[in-house]
Design a protein around this motif. Sequence first.
Motif, PDB file in Angstrom:
ATOM      1  N   MET A   1       1.559  19.274  49.860  1.00 25.95           N
ATOM      2  CA  MET A   1       2.590  18.251  49.680  1.00 25.95           C
ATOM      3  C   MET A   1       3.320  17.987  50.989  1.00 25.95           C
ATOM      4  O   MET A   1       3.567  16.851  51.365  1.00 25.95           O
ATOM      5  N   VAL A   2       3.691  19.084  51.702  1.00 23.14           N
ATOM      6  CA  VAL A   2       4.402  18.936  52.971  1.00 23.14           C
ATOM      7  C   VAL A   2       3.523  18.221  53.986  1.00 23.14           C
ATOM      8  O   VAL A   2       3.979  17.325  54.710  1.00 23.14           O
ATOM      9  N   LYS A   3       2.235  18.604  54.019  1.00 24.92           N
ATOM     10  CA  LYS A   3       1.296  17.982  54.943  1.00 24.92           C
ATOM     11  C   LYS A   3       1.132  16.500  54.630  1.00 24.92           C
ATOM     12  O   LYS A   3       1.072  15.661  55.530  1.00 24.92           O
ATOM     13  N   SER A   4       1.082  16.179  53.339  1.00 23.99           N
ATOM     14  CA  SER A   4       0.932  14.788  52.910  1.00 23.99           C
ATOM     15  C   SER A   4       2.148  13.955  53.306  1.00 23.99           C
ATOM     16  O   SER A   4       2.009  12.819  53.776  1.00 23.99           O
ATOM     17  N   THR A   5       3.350  14.526  53.140  1.00 20.36           N
ATOM     18  CA  THR A   5       4.580  13.829  53.510  1.00 20.36           C
ATOM     19  C   THR A   5       4.653  13.607  55.016  1.00 20.36           C
ATOM     20  O   THR A   5       5.062  12.533  55.482  1.00 20.36           O
ATOM     21  N   LYS A   6       4.244  14.630  55.776  1.00 22.06           N
ATOM     22  CA  LYS A   6       4.247  14.526  57.234  1.00 22.06           C
ATOM     23  C   LYS A   6       3.285  13.440  57.694  1.00 22.06           C
ATOM     24  O   LYS A   6       3.605  12.633  58.580  1.00 22.06           O
ATOM     25  N   TYR A   7       2.111  13.400  57.081  1.00 16.59           N
ATOM     26  CA  TYR A   7       1.113  12.381  57.425  1.00 16.59           C
ATOM     27  C   TYR A   7       1.657  10.990  57.115  1.00 16.59           C
ATOM     28  O   TYR A   7       1.490  10.056  57.903  1.00 16.59           O
ATOM     29  N   LYS A   8       2.315  10.858  55.975  1.00 13.04           N
ATOM     30  CA  LYS A   8       2.880   9.577  55.561  1.00 13.04           C
ATOM     31  C   LYS A   8       3.939   9.109  56.561  1.00 13.04           C
ATOM     32  O   LYS A   8       3.974   7.932  56.943  1.00 13.04           O
ATOM     33  N   THR A   9       4.798  10.028  56.990  1.00  7.68           N
ATOM     34  CA  THR A   9       5.858   9.683  57.941  1.00  7.68           C
ATOM     35  C   THR A   9       5.278   9.250  59.282  1.00  7.68           C
ATOM     36  O   THR A   9       5.731   8.256  59.872  1.00  7.68           O
TER      37      THR A   9
END
Length: 407
Positions: A1-9
């Motif tokens: 989830m954290v990795k996905s949010t970072k990628y999105k940002t």
Amino acid sequence: MVKSTKYKTITDYLLVWGLIAISGFDFFMPQMNIAILFLFAVFIFFKRNIPFNSSYLKVILFFLLIEVIQFLLIPGYDPKLILGTQLRLFVGLFIITITGVKFINYYINIIYFFSIVSFIFFIPCVISPNVYHFFVDSVCPFFVSPFAEPNVFYTPPATNILFCFHEVIIEEFRNPGPFWEPGAFAIFLNLALIFNLIIHKNVWTKKNIVLSLALISTLSTSGYIAFFLLIFAFYTINQSLFKRIMYGIFLLPILIGLYFSLDFLNKKVEKNISLAGTTTTSRFGSAEADYKDFLNSPIIGWGRGEATRYGGKTVAFFTVDQHRNNGATDLLATYGIFLTVFCFYYYFKAFKAICIYSNFNQGFAFYAFIILFLLGFSQGIFQYAFFKSLLFLNVTYSINFKQKEIT
């Protein structure tokens, strides 16, 4: 989830930076880069399965209507221009839709970053011209756009993408940042300050100080005037009418004193006024020429193409006679009165929607609009994708404000 949010940002930042770059960095301004960014934005839009709001189409359809009429009624109109305009509108629409209300936060942080970077290059170049010449001669030749088109009138200044090594750096000690010239940098800086003041409601933040210092280093006349108005508006917007008048009485002598004490301010304004009737290279000269074109086609304008834009006169080669640098009057001559009024109204609505969402005095939106108009009076900014994207902010912030109220 954290990795996905970072990628999105990271992706969101890349999209907003791309929108700024195709609108202000010479390296990325050729049309092919707009198409590449458009395809990337479309890919992200569908990958995230973002719902599309039909309210955005008002802007799209109005531009389409006017340009189709221009194609039908103006001899020599190039239909490819319609595709170019739609491409700029849609890339802005998709990026605004993808990033939502975080768009201006991303924008502020990007301009803040490039403000810091600008000092890293600008200060050494001012101290030692050898540093400037080293980058221009030995580094910048590696950063020539593969999509650059030959232009006998305008030669892009040297760049390493992070910074523009414009000749005014060592000739006039002006900071262009990564943009095509210092005046353009001042426009983007003023917009970042407007957004940051609305969000944080405080002048004295670290980002505002850095942005202001960068703005001062541009030595831009219009940038300074816009900045003075911005600070005046911020400190008086919540005051009574009496206090606003008193602030005005107190500040007016200071502003007049600054105007006459800073040679580059008063001399540049006076030069622009004196050249109004002789050349379109001045803001007022451009305004006069655009107004004459507008009078000959006040409803639909003349379109963007060189074959029709200048009062319907066919132009074989672009010269100083066709040069325009007044974005406000250029919009009027290009698209006519109705679309121009529509655009300015939507710019105002965008600032108002941001103020409402941020719980900031809505009256500030009027000052923000006037500042944008003044900045547009000094540069032909409204043709670029970034400034077209601002037309969609009203819908984005209105939707998110309603959702915030429900929750």
